[in-house]
Design a protein around this motif. Sequence first.
Motif, PDB file in Angstrom:
ATOM      1  N   PRO A  26       0.519  -1.156   0.398  1.00 26.52           N
ATOM      2  CA  PRO A  26      -0.224  -0.017   0.143  1.00 26.52           C
ATOM      3  C   PRO A  26       0.791   1.389  -0.709  1.00 26.52           C
ATOM      4  O   PRO A  26       2.076   1.689   0.505  1.00 26.52           O
ATOM      5  CB  PRO A  26      -0.572  -0.066   1.226  1.00 26.52           C
ATOM      6  N   PRO A  27      -0.356   2.227  -0.462  1.00 30.86           N
ATOM      7  CA  PRO A  27       0.741   4.015  -0.373  1.00 30.86           C
ATOM      8  C   PRO A  27       1.736   4.298   1.067  1.00 30.86           C
ATOM      9  O   PRO A  27       0.859   3.925   2.397  1.00 30.86           O
ATOM     10  CB  PRO A  27       0.185   4.936  -0.810  1.00 30.86           C
ATOM     11  N   GLY A  28       3.053   4.706   1.404  1.00 31.61           N
ATOM     12  CA  GLY A  28       3.177   4.133   2.472  1.00 31.61           C
ATOM     13  C   GLY A  28       4.826   4.985   2.783  1.00 31.61           C
ATOM     14  O   GLY A  28       5.118   5.636   1.439  1.00 31.61           O
ATOM     15  N   LEU A  29       5.791   6.068   3.445  1.00 39.52           N
ATOM     16  CA  LEU A  29       6.786   6.474   2.882  1.00 39.52           C
ATOM     17  C   LEU A  29       8.091   4.640   3.226  1.00 39.52           C
ATOM     18  O   LEU A  29       6.931   3.746   3.847  1.00 39.52           O
ATOM     19  CB  LEU A  29       7.288   6.726   4.292  1.00 39.52           C
ATOM     20  N   ARG A  30       8.838   4.525   2.648  1.00 44.93           N
ATOM     21  CA  ARG A  30       9.749   3.763   2.602  1.00 44.93           C
ATOM     22  C   ARG A  30      10.995   4.313   2.967  1.00 44.93           C
ATOM     23  O   ARG A  30      12.016   4.718   1.776  1.00 44.93           O
ATOM     24  CB  ARG A  30       9.523   3.408   1.885  1.00 44.93           C
ATOM     25  N   PRO A  31      11.494   4.701   4.209  1.00 42.38           N
ATOM     26  CA  PRO A  31      12.327   4.915   4.386  1.00 42.38           C
ATOM     27  C   PRO A  31      13.986   4.504   3.842  1.00 42.38           C
ATOM     28  O   PRO A  31      14.844   4.779   4.023  1.00 42.38           O
ATOM     29  CB  PRO A  31      12.029   5.991   6.184  1.00 42.38           C
ATOM     30  N   GLN A  32      13.538   2.700   4.006  1.00 39.01           N
ATOM     31  CA  GLN A  32      14.575   2.630   3.825  1.00 39.01           C
ATOM     32  C   GLN A  32      14.545   2.495   2.375  1.00 39.01           C
ATOM     33  O   GLN A  32      16.592   2.154   2.419  1.00 39.01           O
ATOM     34  CB  GLN A  32      13.685   0.891   3.924  1.00 39.01           C
ATOM     35  N   TYR A  33      14.978   2.929   1.664  1.00 39.66           N
ATOM     36  CA  TYR A  33      15.257   3.027   0.339  1.00 39.66           C
ATOM     37  C   TYR A  33      15.588   5.071   0.488  1.00 39.66           C
ATOM     38  O   TYR A  33      16.969   5.215   0.320  1.00 39.66           O
ATOM     39  CB  TYR A  33      14.458   3.302  -0.693  1.00 39.66           C
ATOM     40  N   HIS A  34      15.210   6.049   1.035  1.00 41.00           N
ATOM     41  CA  HIS A  34      15.529   7.310   1.397  1.00 41.00           C
ATOM     42  C   HIS A  34      14.481   8.128   1.878  1.00 41.00           C
ATOM     43  O   HIS A  34      13.215   7.533   2.250  1.00 41.00           O
ATOM     44  CB  HIS A  34      16.074   7.639   0.134  1.00 41.00           C
ATOM     45  N   ALA A  35      14.682   9.309   3.212  1.00 42.72           N
ATOM     46  CA  ALA A  35      13.609   9.478   3.599  1.00 42.72           C
ATOM     47  C   ALA A  35      12.706  10.289   2.937  1.00 42.72           C
ATOM     48  O   ALA A  35      11.237  10.353   3.692  1.00 42.72           O
ATOM     49  CB  ALA A  35      14.313  10.859   4.398  1.00 42.72           C
ATOM     50  N   ASN A  36      12.421  10.922   2.237  1.00 43.86           N
ATOM     51  CA  ASN A  36      11.146  10.984   1.390  1.00 43.86           C
ATOM     52  C   ASN A  36      10.694  10.532   0.317  1.00 43.86           C
ATOM     53  O   ASN A  36       9.964  10.759  -0.023  1.00 43.86           O
ATOM     54  CB  ASN A  36      11.766  12.222   0.382  1.00 43.86           C
ATOM     55  N   PHE A  37      11.109   9.136   0.390  1.00 40.57           N
ATOM     56  CA  PHE A  37      10.578   7.837  -0.646  1.00 40.57           C
ATOM     57  C   PHE A  37       8.809   7.551  -0.179  1.00 40.57           C
ATOM     58  O   PHE A  37       8.751   6.976   1.374  1.00 40.57           O
ATOM     59  CB  PHE A  37      11.207   6.505  -0.956  1.00 40.57           C
ATOM     60  N   TYR A  38       7.976   7.630  -0.991  1.00 46.19           N
ATOM     61  CA  TYR A  38       6.500   8.187  -0.469  1.00 46.19           C
ATOM     62  C   TYR A  38       5.816   6.803  -1.946  1.00 46.19           C
ATOM     63  O   TYR A  38       6.331   7.108  -3.014  1.00 46.19           O
ATOM     64  CB  TYR A  38       5.904   8.589  -0.252  1.00 46.19           C
TER      65      TYR A  38
END
Length: 134
Positions: free
Chosen positions: A98-110
């Motif tokens: 689902p849509p959401g932040l994925r900080p494991q990629y980088h801080a702003n990756f949504y």
Amino acid sequence: MFSHIFMSVSDFDRAFNFYRPLMNSLGVELRFCDHEKPWAGWHSAGKERPFFVICKPHNGQPHHAGNGQMVAFAATSQAAVRATHQVALENGGTCEGPPGLRPQYHANFYGAYFRDPDGNKLCVACHALPVDIP
């Protein structure tokens, strides 16, 4: 970097009915569509390339979704990620994340992940500062 990205489909009409509203949601323009061939291609507004193209496999063999391949589309906002993910699900896609932040990629990756009706994995992602997360 890319000239075009080609996505194999098994049923062109079903795929076109999935991808047309998806691309509209992202503001991506339909450049060509030929139901006789059958194939269709889209590109970013005002651009010539790269193209995203759907078509039956050229060699006439059955379509097979790849394991480990994914095409990711850029969205202008987190709201656009959510809207596009919803459009995908409403038009025969299945959720892969689902849509959401994925900080494991980088801080702003949504981002959000889904599969088209043929099982091809897709992502829609926004890399901007997270300002509109509900």
